[in-house]
Design an enzyme around this catalytic site. Structure first.
Site, PDB file in Angstrom:
ATOM      1  N   SER A 128       1.003  -1.275  -0.025  1.00 19.99           N
ATOM      2  CA  SER A 128       0.079  -0.055   0.095  1.00 19.99           C
ATOM      3  C   SER A 128       0.800   1.205  -0.032  1.00 19.99           C
ATOM      4  O   SER A 128       2.106   1.204   0.609  1.00 19.99           O
ATOM      5  CB  SER A 128      -0.759  -0.081   1.245  1.00 19.99           C
ATOM      6  OG  SER A 128      -1.459   1.191   1.571  1.00 19.99           O
ATOM      7  N   TYR A 153      -2.255  -0.256  10.159  1.00 21.38           N
ATOM      8  CA  TYR A 153      -2.231  -0.935   9.110  1.00 21.38           C
ATOM      9  C   TYR A 153      -0.926  -0.685   8.110  1.00 21.38           C
ATOM     10  O   TYR A 153      -0.411  -1.491   7.458  1.00 21.38           O
ATOM     11  CB  TYR A 153      -3.386  -0.186   8.141  1.00 21.38           C
ATOM     12  CG  TYR A 153      -3.646  -0.545   6.927  1.00 21.38           C
ATOM     13  CD1 TYR A 153      -3.852  -1.785   6.363  1.00 21.38           C
ATOM     14  CD2 TYR A 153      -3.490   0.409   5.976  1.00 21.38           C
ATOM     15  CE1 TYR A 153      -4.103  -2.288   5.156  1.00 21.38           C
ATOM     16  CE2 TYR A 153      -3.654   0.107   4.576  1.00 21.38           C
ATOM     17  CZ  TYR A 153      -3.793  -1.303   4.213  1.00 21.38           C
ATOM     18  OH  TYR A 153      -4.033  -1.315   2.825  1.00 21.38           O
TER      19      TYR A 153
END
Ligand SMILES: NC(=O)c1ccc[n+]([C@@H]2O[C@H](COP(=O)([O-])OP(=O)(O)OC[C@H]3O[C@@H](n4cnc5c(N)ncnc54)[C@H](O)[C@@H]3O)[C@@H](O)[C@H]2O)c1
Length: 330
Positions: A128, A153
């Site tokens: 990501s 995350y």
């Protein structure tokens, strides 16, 4: 012919990826546990659209469950892995960091270990843009330091890349870590901003805007992401990190205005402070993916939004209203 294992294949990016692989005549096995992060009916519908296709198989199970994973590798002649299963979402990861670590790290390790045991040497990891944190230098390049993630995350995505490196180094697994920049398009997760704002504005609800609207994201159309995933799967030779982004930024205020215009509504906005874990800006340097994967995003934000809104209208017109969940990031 062996099968490509797509973990998280019932989800947003996963189901688009599976469709593309089947279109190319490849065999695919999906491992997905229908995690309840958002309405599982959406995932069931994604799978229902794939189930009748030849070469498709679904195994319902958890990537952390070694017995399930081992049995799948043994039975399905897995030739490579596209690992997209994860707990996604920046803000919810602040609430449940242990869960994110468990799924995103223990789960990734279980899959890498299965590759080692079953001599599978091709692994794509869905990373990501969040690994770049609040880096000030833009556009973000793969060689930039990513040591300062600003959410659990993001930390799990950076750690996932590092875990992959260890298995590449020790066992020669060819790895592609793909840093996706905010992915959108038909079927987008209902917790992500474009989908959430569309739904709320279409229903006449007030939307929450965090910050002054100047935060910006590099939105990438899902078909372009899928194209990058397939190219990376085919071309990985050693350990790679590739940014997959559109290489431009759209400000939050602009995104809201364009959705409102597309829907033909006047947005009602509640202004709130920036939230912890959110980054100010993302923008991808994609020169490496261009050079090494011959990859090029083809759908700009305006066209992608048009396609998303057409899909949204079609879904809501046919009565299958999407769900409401919290969170707001990738
Ligand atoms: N959507 C984005 O903008 C974006 C941006 C950057 C990175 N990513 C990454 O891309 C991947 C796919 O994202 P998405 O937006 O399609 O999310 P998604 O939530 O729609 O898909 C993830 C899938 O993984 C499954 N899953 C979750 N936990 C599992 C477990 N323990 N075992 C088996 N399956 C499990 C879920 O049921 C879901 O179907 C994720 O790894 C995400 O972190 C997404």
């Amino acid at each position: 012919m062996g099968s490509i294992l797509v973990t998280g294949g019932a989800g947003f990016i996963g189901s688009h990826t599976v469709r593309r692989l089947l279109d190319e005549g490849r065999r695919v096995v999906v491992l997905d546990n229908y995690d309840p992060f958002y309405d599982v009916a959406i995932k069931q519908r994604n799978v229902a659209e794939l189930e009748s296709r030849s070469g498709f198989e679904l195994v319902e199970g958890d990537i952390r469950d070694r017995a399930t994973v081992d049995a799948l590798f043994a039975r399905c002649a897995v030739e490579g892995v596209i690992h997209l299963a994860a707990r996604a979402g920046v803000r919810p990861s602040i609430e449940e960091p242990e869960l994110y670590t468990s799924v995103n790290l223990a789960g990734t390790t279980t899959l890498l270990e299965a590759c080692r045991r079953h001599e599978v040497d091709r692994f794509v990891f869905g990373s990501s843009s969040s690994v770049y944190g609040n880096n000030e230098k833009v556009p973000f390049s793969e060689d930039d330091a990513v040591d300062h993630p600003v959410s659990p995350y993001a930390a799990t995505k950076k750690a996932g890349e590092v875990l992959c490196h260890a298995h590449h180094h020790l066992f020669g697994i060819k790895v592609a870590c793909l840093r996706f920049f905010t992915v959108f398009g038909p079927g987008q997760r209902p917790d992500l901003a474009i989908h959430k704002f569309t739904r709320m504005m279409a229903e006449g609800q007030e939307i929450d805007q965090y910050g002054d609207g100047s935060s910006a994201r590099d939105y990438t159309f899902v078909d372009d992401i899928v194209d990058g995933i397939v190219r990376a799967y085919d071309r990985a030779e050693h350990y790679h990190i590739w940014n997959l982004g559109n290489s431009g930024s759209v400000r939050l205020s602009e995104m809201i205005a364009k959705i409102a215009a597309g829907l033909g509504v006047e947005p009602r906005i509640r202004y709130l402070p920036m939230q912890p874990g959110d980054v100010d800006r993302t923008c991808a340097d994609i020169s490496r993916a261009r050079r090494e994967l011959d990859w090029q995003p083809r759908t700009d934000f305006d066209r992608g939004l048009e396609l998303f809104l057409a899909w949204y209208r079609d879904r809501t017109d046919t009565g299958s209203r999407e769900v409401r969940t919290g969170g707001n990031a990738s």
